[in-house]
Design an enzyme around this catalytic site. Structure first.
Site, PDB file in Angstrom:
ATOM      1  N   ASP A   1       0.867  -1.174   0.000  1.00 50.36           N
ATOM      2  CA  ASP A   1       0.000   0.000   0.000  1.00 50.36           C
ATOM      3  C   ASP A   1       0.910   1.232   0.000  1.00 50.36           C
ATOM      4  OD1 ASP A   1      -2.273   1.722   0.520  1.00 50.36           O
ATOM      5  OD2 ASP A   1      -1.573   1.803   2.607  1.00 50.36           O
TER       6      ASP A   1
ATOM      7  N   ASP B   1      -0.313   5.122   0.820  1.00 50.75           N
ATOM      8  CA  ASP B   1      -0.630   6.157   1.812  1.00 50.75           C
ATOM      9  C   ASP B   1      -0.698   5.567   3.216  1.00 50.75           C
ATOM     10  OD1 ASP B   1      -0.927   8.394   0.006  1.00 50.75           O
ATOM     11  OD2 ASP B   1      -2.632   7.267  -0.783  1.00 50.75           O
TER      12      ASP B   1
HETATM   13  C1  XBP Z   1      -5.501   6.045   0.224  1.00 50.05           C
HETATM   14  C2  XBP Z   1      -6.666   6.844  -0.148  1.00 50.05           C
HETATM   15  C3  XBP Z   1      -6.481   7.924  -1.129  1.00 50.05           C
HETATM   16  C4  XBP Z   1      -5.733   9.118  -0.602  1.00 50.05           C
HETATM   17  C5  XBP Z   1      -5.918  10.308  -1.492  1.00 50.05           C
HETATM   18  O1  XBP Z   1      -5.926   4.805   0.773  1.00 50.05           O
HETATM   19  O2  XBP Z   1      -7.755   6.612   0.324  1.00 50.05           O
HETATM   20  O3  XBP Z   1      -7.762   8.335  -1.531  1.00 50.05           O
HETATM   21  O4  XBP Z   1      -6.223   9.466   0.673  1.00 50.05           O
HETATM   22  O5  XBP Z   1      -5.522  10.050  -2.798  1.00 50.05           O
HETATM   23  P1  XBP Z   1      -5.002   3.502   0.747  1.00 50.05           P
HETATM   24  P2  XBP Z   1      -6.457  10.455  -4.052  1.00 50.05           P
HETATM   25  O6  XBP Z   1      -3.770   3.857   1.520  1.00 50.05           O
HETATM   26  O7  XBP Z   1      -5.792   2.456   1.454  1.00 50.05           O
HETATM   27  O8  XBP Z   1      -4.747   3.142  -0.680  1.00 50.05           O
HETATM   28  O9  XBP Z   1      -6.987  11.834  -3.781  1.00 50.05           O
HETATM   29  O10 XBP Z   1      -5.514  10.407  -5.228  1.00 50.05           O
HETATM   30  O11 XBP Z   1      -7.558   9.444  -4.110  1.00 50.05           O
HETATM   31 MG    MG Z   2      -3.049   3.149   3.369  1.00 47.81          MG
END
Ligand code: XBP
Ligand code: MG
Length: 253
Positions: free
Chosen positions: A9, A11
Protein backbone atom coordinates in the site's frame (compact mmCIF):
# COMPACT_ATOMS: atom_id res chain seq x y z
CA UNK A 1 4.39 -21.92 -1.72
CA UNK A 2 7.61 -19.92 -1.91
CA UNK A 3 7.43 -16.17 -1.38
CA UNK A 4 7.92 -14.41 -4.72
CA UNK A 5 6.50 -10.89 -4.42
CA UNK A 6 5.80 -8.09 -1.96
CA UNK A 7 2.82 -5.81 -2.55
CA UNK A 8 2.77 -2.42 -0.82
CA UNK A 9 0.00 0.00 0.00
CA UNK A 10 1.20 3.61 -0.35
CA UNK A 11 -0.63 6.16 1.81
CA UNK A 12 0.14 5.62 5.48
CA UNK A 13 2.36 2.60 4.70
CA UNK A 14 5.28 3.92 2.64
CA UNK A 15 4.93 7.45 4.05
CA UNK A 16 2.62 9.42 6.36
CA UNK A 17 1.00 11.16 3.45
CA UNK A 18 -2.52 11.70 4.71
CA UNK A 19 -2.38 14.38 7.43
CA UNK A 20 0.39 16.58 6.05
CA UNK A 21 0.07 15.69 2.37
CA UNK A 22 -3.32 14.80 0.95
CA UNK A 23 -5.28 16.79 3.56
CA UNK A 24 -3.26 19.95 2.92
CA UNK A 25 -3.58 19.50 -0.86
CA UNK A 26 -7.37 19.08 -0.64
CA UNK A 27 -7.61 22.32 1.37
CA UNK A 28 -5.42 24.17 -1.16
CA UNK A 29 -7.74 22.99 -3.98
CA UNK A 30 -10.83 24.10 -2.06
CA UNK A 31 -9.32 27.57 -1.55
CA UNK A 32 -8.36 27.75 -5.23
CA UNK A 33 -12.00 27.15 -6.16
CA UNK A 34 -13.32 29.67 -3.61
CA UNK A 35 -14.98 27.02 -1.44
CA UNK A 36 -15.18 27.50 2.33
CA UNK A 37 -14.36 23.83 2.92
CA UNK A 38 -11.55 23.30 5.44
CA UNK A 39 -10.58 19.79 6.49
CA UNK A 40 -8.85 19.94 9.87
CA UNK A 41 -6.79 17.05 11.22
CA UNK A 42 -9.65 15.53 13.25
CA UNK A 43 -12.29 15.86 10.52
CA UNK A 44 -9.91 14.31 7.99
CA UNK A 45 -9.62 11.26 10.25
CA UNK A 46 -13.38 10.79 9.90
CA UNK A 47 -13.27 11.35 6.15
CA UNK A 48 -10.64 8.63 5.75
CA UNK A 49 -13.49 6.14 6.27
CA UNK A 50 -14.00 6.59 2.53
CA UNK A 51 -11.07 5.76 0.23
CA UNK A 52 -10.42 7.72 -2.95
CA UNK A 53 -10.19 11.51 -3.09
CA UNK A 54 -13.21 12.08 -5.35
CA UNK A 55 -15.32 9.67 -3.31
CA UNK A 56 -14.13 11.39 -0.10
CA UNK A 57 -15.23 14.85 -1.33
CA UNK A 58 -18.69 13.54 -2.21
CA UNK A 59 -18.96 11.85 1.19
CA UNK A 60 -18.00 15.15 2.88
CA UNK A 61 -20.71 17.09 1.08
CA UNK A 62 -23.35 14.42 1.70
CA UNK A 63 -22.54 13.79 5.36
CA UNK A 64 -21.02 17.00 6.72
CA UNK A 65 -22.34 19.90 4.61
CA UNK A 66 -26.16 19.82 4.55
CA UNK A 67 -25.96 23.61 3.99
CA UNK A 68 -24.17 23.18 0.62
CA UNK A 69 -26.32 22.86 -2.48
CA UNK A 70 -24.29 21.03 -5.13
CA UNK A 71 -24.48 22.50 -8.65
CA UNK A 72 -26.03 20.44 -11.46
CA UNK A 73 -22.54 19.60 -12.75
CA UNK A 74 -21.25 18.58 -9.32
CA UNK A 75 -19.51 15.46 -10.66
CA UNK A 76 -17.48 17.63 -13.05
CA UNK A 77 -16.61 20.01 -10.23
CA UNK A 78 -15.36 17.09 -8.13
CA UNK A 79 -13.18 15.91 -11.03
CA UNK A 80 -11.73 19.45 -11.43
CA UNK A 81 -11.15 19.85 -7.71
CA UNK A 82 -9.43 16.49 -7.64
CA UNK A 83 -7.18 17.45 -10.54
CA UNK A 84 -6.17 20.62 -8.66
CA UNK A 85 -5.62 18.61 -5.49
CA UNK A 86 -3.34 16.17 -7.33
CA UNK A 87 -1.32 19.13 -8.68
CA UNK A 88 -0.91 20.60 -5.18
CA UNK A 89 0.01 17.20 -3.76
CA UNK A 90 2.63 16.31 -6.37
CA UNK A 91 4.10 19.86 -6.07
CA UNK A 92 4.51 19.27 -2.34
CA UNK A 93 6.32 15.99 -3.01
CA UNK A 94 8.57 17.62 -5.59
CA UNK A 95 9.55 20.20 -3.00
CA UNK A 96 10.76 17.33 -0.82
CA UNK A 97 7.72 17.40 1.41
CA UNK A 98 7.11 13.89 2.71
CA UNK A 99 9.76 11.43 3.95
CA UNK A 100 9.36 7.64 3.81
CA UNK A 101 8.46 5.90 7.07
CA UNK A 102 11.26 4.20 9.07
CA UNK A 103 12.63 1.02 7.50
CA UNK A 104 10.69 1.27 4.24
CA UNK A 105 13.66 1.96 1.99
CA UNK A 106 15.84 -0.56 3.83
CA UNK A 107 13.25 -3.32 3.40
CA UNK A 108 12.63 -2.55 -0.27
CA UNK A 109 16.36 -2.57 -0.92
CA UNK A 110 16.69 -5.93 0.86
CA UNK A 111 13.83 -7.37 -1.20
CA UNK A 112 15.39 -6.15 -4.45
CA UNK A 113 18.77 -7.62 -3.49
CA UNK A 114 17.05 -10.96 -2.82
CA UNK A 115 15.35 -10.91 -6.23
CA UNK A 116 11.80 -10.61 -4.93
CA UNK A 117 9.26 -9.01 -7.24
CA UNK A 118 7.63 -5.76 -6.09
CA UNK A 119 4.22 -4.21 -6.69
CA UNK A 120 2.00 -1.39 -5.44
CA UNK A 121 -1.73 -1.63 -4.70
CA UNK A 122 -3.31 1.67 -3.70
CA UNK A 123 -6.46 3.74 -4.13
CA UNK A 124 -4.51 6.94 -4.70
CA UNK A 125 -3.94 8.52 -8.12
CA UNK A 126 -1.03 7.06 -10.18
CA UNK A 127 0.81 10.45 -10.46
CA UNK A 128 0.89 10.62 -6.66
CA UNK A 129 2.59 7.24 -6.44
CA UNK A 130 5.24 7.95 -9.05
CA UNK A 131 5.97 11.36 -7.47
CA UNK A 132 6.36 9.85 -3.99
CA UNK A 133 8.64 7.10 -5.29
CA UNK A 134 10.75 9.55 -7.28
CA UNK A 135 11.13 12.35 -4.75
CA UNK A 136 11.04 10.39 -1.48
CA UNK A 137 12.64 7.04 -2.42
CA UNK A 138 14.98 7.37 -5.44
CA UNK A 139 14.98 8.94 -8.89
CA UNK A 140 14.33 5.60 -10.59
CA UNK A 141 12.28 3.95 -7.82
CA UNK A 142 9.12 3.71 -9.96
CA UNK A 143 11.07 1.23 -12.13
CA UNK A 144 11.67 -1.03 -9.12
CA UNK A 145 7.96 -1.93 -9.05
CA UNK A 146 6.83 -4.16 -11.85
CA UNK A 147 3.16 -3.30 -11.29
CA UNK A 148 1.72 -0.04 -9.96
CA UNK A 149 -1.98 -0.69 -9.41
CA UNK A 150 -3.49 2.68 -8.52
CA UNK A 151 -6.56 4.91 -8.52
CA UNK A 152 -9.48 4.51 -10.92
CA UNK A 153 -7.92 1.56 -12.76
CA UNK A 154 -10.37 -0.49 -10.66
CA UNK A 155 -13.82 1.02 -9.95
CA UNK A 156 -14.31 -0.70 -6.57
CA UNK A 157 -11.70 0.84 -4.27
CA UNK A 158 -10.48 -0.60 -0.96
CA UNK A 159 -11.92 -2.24 1.16
CA UNK A 160 -12.86 -4.20 -2.00
CA UNK A 161 -10.10 -6.73 -2.80
CA UNK A 162 -10.14 -5.85 -6.52
CA UNK A 163 -6.98 -3.70 -6.63
CA UNK A 164 -4.86 -6.47 -5.07
CA UNK A 165 -6.46 -9.09 -7.30
CA UNK A 166 -5.67 -6.93 -10.34
CA UNK A 167 -2.04 -6.43 -9.27
CA UNK A 168 -1.55 -10.19 -8.82
CA UNK A 169 -3.20 -10.92 -12.18
CA UNK A 170 -0.76 -8.51 -13.84
CA UNK A 171 2.12 -10.38 -12.20
CA UNK A 172 0.65 -13.79 -12.98
CA UNK A 173 1.03 -14.83 -9.33
CA UNK A 174 -1.41 -16.43 -6.88
CA UNK A 175 -1.97 -14.86 -3.44
CA UNK A 176 0.00 -17.69 -1.82
CA UNK A 177 3.18 -16.44 -3.53
CA UNK A 178 2.75 -12.84 -2.29
CA UNK A 179 2.80 -10.83 0.94
CA UNK A 180 1.11 -7.44 1.54
CA UNK A 181 1.79 -4.32 3.65
CA UNK A 182 -1.02 -2.10 4.91
CA UNK A 183 -1.75 0.60 7.49
CA UNK A 184 -5.55 0.77 7.71
CA UNK A 185 -8.67 -1.29 8.25
CA UNK A 186 -9.96 -0.58 4.73
CA UNK A 187 -6.55 -1.62 3.45
CA UNK A 188 -6.33 -4.91 5.30
CA UNK A 189 -9.94 -5.81 4.44
CA UNK A 190 -8.85 -5.42 0.82
CA UNK A 191 -5.61 -7.43 1.08
CA UNK A 192 -7.11 -10.20 3.25
CA UNK A 193 -10.10 -10.31 0.90
CA UNK A 194 -7.65 -11.01 -1.92
CA UNK A 195 -6.21 -13.90 0.12
CA UNK A 196 -2.94 -12.17 1.08
CA UNK A 197 -1.05 -12.51 4.32
CA UNK A 198 -0.55 -8.96 5.51
CA UNK A 199 1.68 -7.01 7.89
CA UNK A 200 0.20 -3.82 9.36
CA UNK A 201 2.26 -0.76 10.29
CA UNK A 202 -0.06 1.59 12.18
CA UNK A 203 -0.11 5.39 12.23
CA UNK A 204 -1.92 8.09 14.23
CA UNK A 205 -5.04 7.86 12.10
CA UNK A 206 -5.28 4.07 12.11
CA UNK A 207 -4.01 2.96 15.53
CA UNK A 208 -7.52 2.11 16.80
CA UNK A 209 -8.64 0.26 13.67
CA UNK A 210 -9.58 -3.42 13.71
CA UNK A 211 -6.67 -5.42 12.28
CA UNK A 212 -7.93 -8.92 12.98
CA UNK A 213 -6.43 -11.37 10.53
CA UNK A 214 -3.09 -9.51 10.25
CA UNK A 215 0.13 -11.56 10.29
CA UNK A 216 1.35 -9.01 12.85
CA UNK A 217 0.71 -5.38 13.79
CA UNK A 218 3.72 -3.12 14.47
CA UNK A 219 4.38 0.58 14.95
CA UNK A 220 6.63 0.77 11.87
CA UNK A 221 9.17 -1.38 9.97
CA UNK A 222 11.98 -0.34 12.32
CA UNK A 223 15.67 0.26 11.74
CA UNK A 224 18.95 -0.77 13.31
CA UNK A 225 18.89 0.64 16.82
CA UNK A 226 15.22 1.63 16.52
CA UNK A 227 13.17 -1.54 16.98
CA UNK A 228 9.49 -1.26 16.16
CA UNK A 229 6.87 -1.56 18.87
CA UNK A 230 4.91 -4.82 18.51
CA UNK A 231 1.17 -4.38 18.93
CA UNK A 232 0.21 -7.96 18.06
CA UNK A 233 2.03 -11.04 16.81
CA UNK A 234 5.80 -11.46 16.90
CA UNK A 235 8.89 -10.46 14.94
CA UNK A 236 10.06 -14.09 14.99
CA UNK A 237 13.24 -13.08 16.80
CA UNK A 238 14.24 -10.46 14.22
CA UNK A 239 15.27 -6.96 15.39
CA UNK A 240 12.90 -5.21 12.94
CA UNK A 241 10.80 -6.01 9.89
CA UNK A 242 13.18 -7.72 7.47
CA UNK A 243 12.89 -10.50 4.88
CA UNK A 244 13.49 -13.22 7.48
CA UNK A 245 10.49 -11.99 9.51
CA UNK A 246 8.39 -11.67 6.36
CA UNK A 247 9.29 -15.19 5.23
CA UNK A 248 8.29 -16.47 8.68
CA UNK A 249 4.91 -14.67 8.58
CA UNK A 250 4.37 -15.85 5.03
CA UNK A 251 5.11 -19.50 5.96
CA UNK A 252 2.91 -19.46 9.10
CA UNK A 253 -0.46 -21.21 8.94
C1 XBP B 1 -5.50 6.04 0.22
C2 XBP B 1 -6.67 6.84 -0.15
C3 XBP B 1 -6.48 7.92 -1.13
C4 XBP B 1 -5.73 9.12 -0.60
C5 XBP B 1 -5.92 10.31 -1.49
O1 XBP B 1 -5.93 4.81 0.77
O2 XBP B 1 -7.75 6.61 0.32
O3 XBP B 1 -7.76 8.33 -1.53
O4 XBP B 1 -6.22 9.47 0.67
O5 XBP B 1 -5.52 10.05 -2.80
P1 XBP B 1 -5.00 3.50 0.75
P2 XBP B 1 -6.46 10.45 -4.05
O6 XBP B 1 -3.77 3.86 1.52
O7 XBP B 1 -5.79 2.46 1.45
O8 XBP B 1 -4.75 3.14 -0.68
O9 XBP B 1 -6.99 11.83 -3.78
O10 XBP B 1 -5.51 10.41 -5.23
O11 XBP B 1 -7.56 9.44 -4.11
MG1 MG C 1 -3.05 3.15 3.37
Amino acid sequence: MQLQALIFDVDGTLADTERDGHRVAFNAAFREYGLDWEWDVALYGQLLAVTGGKERMKYYVESFRPDYTPPADFNDLVVELHRAKTRHYTDMLQQGGIPLRPGVKRLIQEARDAGLRLAIATTTTPENVTALLKYSMADDAADWFEVIAAGDIIPAKKPAPDIYVWAMQQMGLPAEACFAFEDSENGIRSSLGAGLKTLVTINDYTQNHDFSGAAAVVSDMGETGAAPQIISGSLHGEPYVNLAAIRAWHAAQ
